[in-house]
Design an enzyme around this catalytic site. Structure first.
Site, PDB file in Angstrom:
ATOM      1  N   ASP A 143      -4.080 -13.402  81.728  1.00 17.00           N
ATOM      2  CA  ASP A 143      -5.403 -12.809  81.526  1.00 17.00           C
ATOM      3  C   ASP A 143      -6.413 -13.453  82.475  1.00 17.00           C
ATOM      4  O   ASP A 143      -7.564 -13.690  82.113  1.00 17.00           O
ATOM      5  CB  ASP A 143      -5.853 -12.983  80.068  1.00 17.00           C
ATOM      6  CG  ASP A 143      -7.081 -12.132  79.720  1.00 17.00           C
ATOM      7  OD1 ASP A 143      -7.283 -11.090  80.361  1.00 17.00           O
ATOM      8  OD2 ASP A 143      -7.836 -12.537  78.821  1.00 17.00           O
ATOM      9  N   CYS A 199       3.534   5.149  66.731  1.00 17.62           N
ATOM     10  CA  CYS A 199       2.299   5.272  65.954  1.00 17.62           C
ATOM     11  C   CYS A 199       2.283   6.566  65.145  1.00 17.62           C
ATOM     12  O   CYS A 199       1.638   6.633  64.088  1.00 17.62           O
ATOM     13  CB  CYS A 199       1.079   5.243  66.879  1.00 17.62           C
ATOM     14  SG  CYS A 199       0.779   3.635  67.640  1.00 17.62           S
ATOM     15  N   CYS A 205      -5.924   2.232  62.530  1.00 14.95           N
ATOM     16  CA  CYS A 205      -6.767   1.391  63.387  1.00 14.95           C
ATOM     17  C   CYS A 205      -8.085   2.082  63.715  1.00 14.95           C
ATOM     18  O   CYS A 205      -9.142   1.435  63.793  1.00 14.95           O
ATOM     19  CB  CYS A 205      -6.020   1.021  64.664  1.00 14.95           C
ATOM     20  SG  CYS A 205      -5.488   2.423  65.678  1.00 14.95           S
ATOM     21  N   CYS A 225     -17.457  -2.447  70.481  1.00 17.98           N
ATOM     22  CA  CYS A 225     -16.391  -3.304  69.962  1.00 17.98           C
ATOM     23  C   CYS A 225     -16.950  -4.676  69.581  1.00 17.98           C
ATOM     24  O   CYS A 225     -17.639  -5.331  70.377  1.00 17.98           O
ATOM     25  CB  CYS A 225     -15.304  -3.447  71.015  1.00 17.98           C
ATOM     26  SG  CYS A 225     -13.973  -4.565  70.539  1.00 17.98           S
ATOM     27  N   CYS A 252     -12.712  -9.869  66.540  1.00 16.34           N
ATOM     28  CA  CYS A 252     -12.448  -8.997  65.387  1.00 16.34           C
ATOM     29  C   CYS A 252     -10.974  -8.648  65.394  1.00 16.34           C
ATOM     30  O   CYS A 252     -10.393  -8.408  66.449  1.00 16.34           O
ATOM     31  CB  CYS A 252     -13.309  -7.734  65.500  1.00 16.34           C
ATOM     32  SG  CYS A 252     -13.061  -6.530  64.175  1.00 16.34           S
ATOM     33  N   CYS A 259      -3.017  -2.234  60.952  1.00 16.07           N
ATOM     34  CA  CYS A 259      -1.837  -1.602  61.557  1.00 16.07           C
ATOM     35  C   CYS A 259      -0.586  -1.848  60.713  1.00 16.07           C
ATOM     36  O   CYS A 259      -0.217  -3.006  60.473  1.00 16.07           O
ATOM     37  CB  CYS A 259      -1.630  -2.137  62.966  1.00 16.07           C
ATOM     38  SG  CYS A 259      -0.168  -1.447  63.779  1.00 16.07           S
TER      39      CYS A 259
END
Length: 376
Positions: A143, A199, A205, A225, A252, A259
């Site tokens: 990342d 899914c 979600c 978000c 969060c 999920c």
């Protein structure tokens, strides 16, 4: 280092060799990713064009680098993607979220910052490949650069991209970090079989998101978000979004908590990711009292450091304001929270001050709290 010009002979399955060595180093899984990223880059460009990245300007500035790994690290012809599980043994998330006076911190940020640990293990894996396969030029990522890490993880067979835009795995849900090795090794591996998205018709979600930031399947509006607002966003948090933030002061997890696939995620025993300083049970009033020196000391080596002390106080002020609005709170608890806000009212930052003023206005009129308590 230069790699062989022809695909390496394969006395054994190099993808399996890489996976075995990655697991021995503590990764949960690894795979060799296909570099077919055109569709993913087009999806990213549409997202950027709509302005859904908010203030994260670097995402637009370096978008082209994400599409072609060789632009980011010259000579790259192979990408190895790894998964590092992190779900810690911590206080029940739902219980913390339901406690207005508690501080909720995203599960990934309760312990050590994963970036250094990830890079160390990736470098160890890359060096092992030097000995096992051939000398090679490489660069590792955690990342830390413009990488389409979720698309590469999917292409490596580590999971599928869920409607919340996170990678999902049948065994680990979404509680894991991703990392990559860009290398010039011409590994002639059979492309990983794509994982069938599972899914289905589920929208848990999307439905649970407190600020409706997931505006449709696979579409996230970062500007709404809570993770973006509490970590990346500078300045004032939009007032209309503050009540929905609740007691979430750093990140969060709601879309992950909702999920169904995360029911199968096992707790990770890695000591690095265990909660530090009792932060999984911390109280808002205590964290709001941290001086900048205390904040810097206690968040050393943690992802929490990313917010900085000013945003830390800003976020907690919002959470205290939301606690004050909870009519179930006792008058004694409310008074203590007001005193905490008052103690920071002269703090030398206009953003922190404005959020404190907003929080103080959230307290119900005198008598309404006791009436609500008795009527309940």
């Amino acid at each position: 280092m230069s790699a062989p010009s022809e695909p390496l002979a394969a006395p054994r399955d190099w993808a399996a060799e890489i996976r075995d060595r990655a697991r021995a180093l503590g990764f949960a899984d690894a795979g060799v990713a296909s570099l077919a990223l055109d569709d993913d880059h087009a999806h990213l460009r549409r997202w950027l064009d709509e302005g859904l990245h908010g203030g994260m300007g670097w995402m637009a500035e370096h978008a082209a680098l994400r599409a072609d790994p060789a632009q980011l690290h010259p000579g790259t012809i192979t990408v190895i993607s790894v998964r590092l599980d992190y779900r810690p043994s911590a206080e029940d998330a739902d219980a913390v979220l339901a406690d207005a006076e508690a501080a909720y911190i995203s599960r990934y940020a309760l312990g050590r910052d994963y970036h250094k640990l990830m890079r160390k293990r990736l470098k160890a894996l890359a060096e092992q490949l030097t000995q096992t396969i051939a000398p090679h030029g490489y660069r590792v990522f955690a990342d830390s650069a413009p990488v389409l890490e979720k698309a590469l993880a999917r292409n490596a067979g580590l999971g599928w991209i869920g409607k919340h835009t996170l990678v999902l795995n049948r065994e680990a849900g979404s509680w894991f970090f991703l990392g990559e090795i860009y290398t010039d090794l011409p590994i002639d591996a059979v492309p990983a079989e794509p994982v069938t998205p599972r899914c289905g018709s589920c929208t848990a979600c999307i439905d649970i998101c407190p600020t409706q930031a997931i505006i449709g399947p696979y579409r996230l509006d970062a500007r709404r978000c809570i993770s973006y607002l509490t970590i990346e966003h500078h300045g004032d948090i939009p007032e209309e979004l503050r009540p929905a933030i609740g007691n979430r002061i750093f990140g969060c997890d709601d879309c992950q908590l909702a999920c169904p696939w995360n029911r199968y995620a096992k707790l990770d025993a890695t000591p690095d990711f265990a909660p530090r300083h009792g932060l999984d049970t911390a109280r808002l009033i205590d964290l709001f009292a941290w001086t900048e020196d205390e904040y810097l000391s206690r968040t050393e080596g943690m992802a929490l450091r990313r917010a900085g002390h000013l945003r830390w106080l800003r976020n907690i002020a919002v959470a205290i304001g939301n606690a004050l609005a909870d009519v179930r709170l006792s008058e004694a608890a409310a008074s203590a929270l007001v005193d905490a806000l008052d103690s920071r009212s002269a703090f030398p930052d206009s953003t922190v001050q404005s959020h404190i003023r907003w929080a103080l206005k959230r307290r119900p009129a005198a008598g309404s709290r006791s009436t609500a308590l008795h009527s309940g």
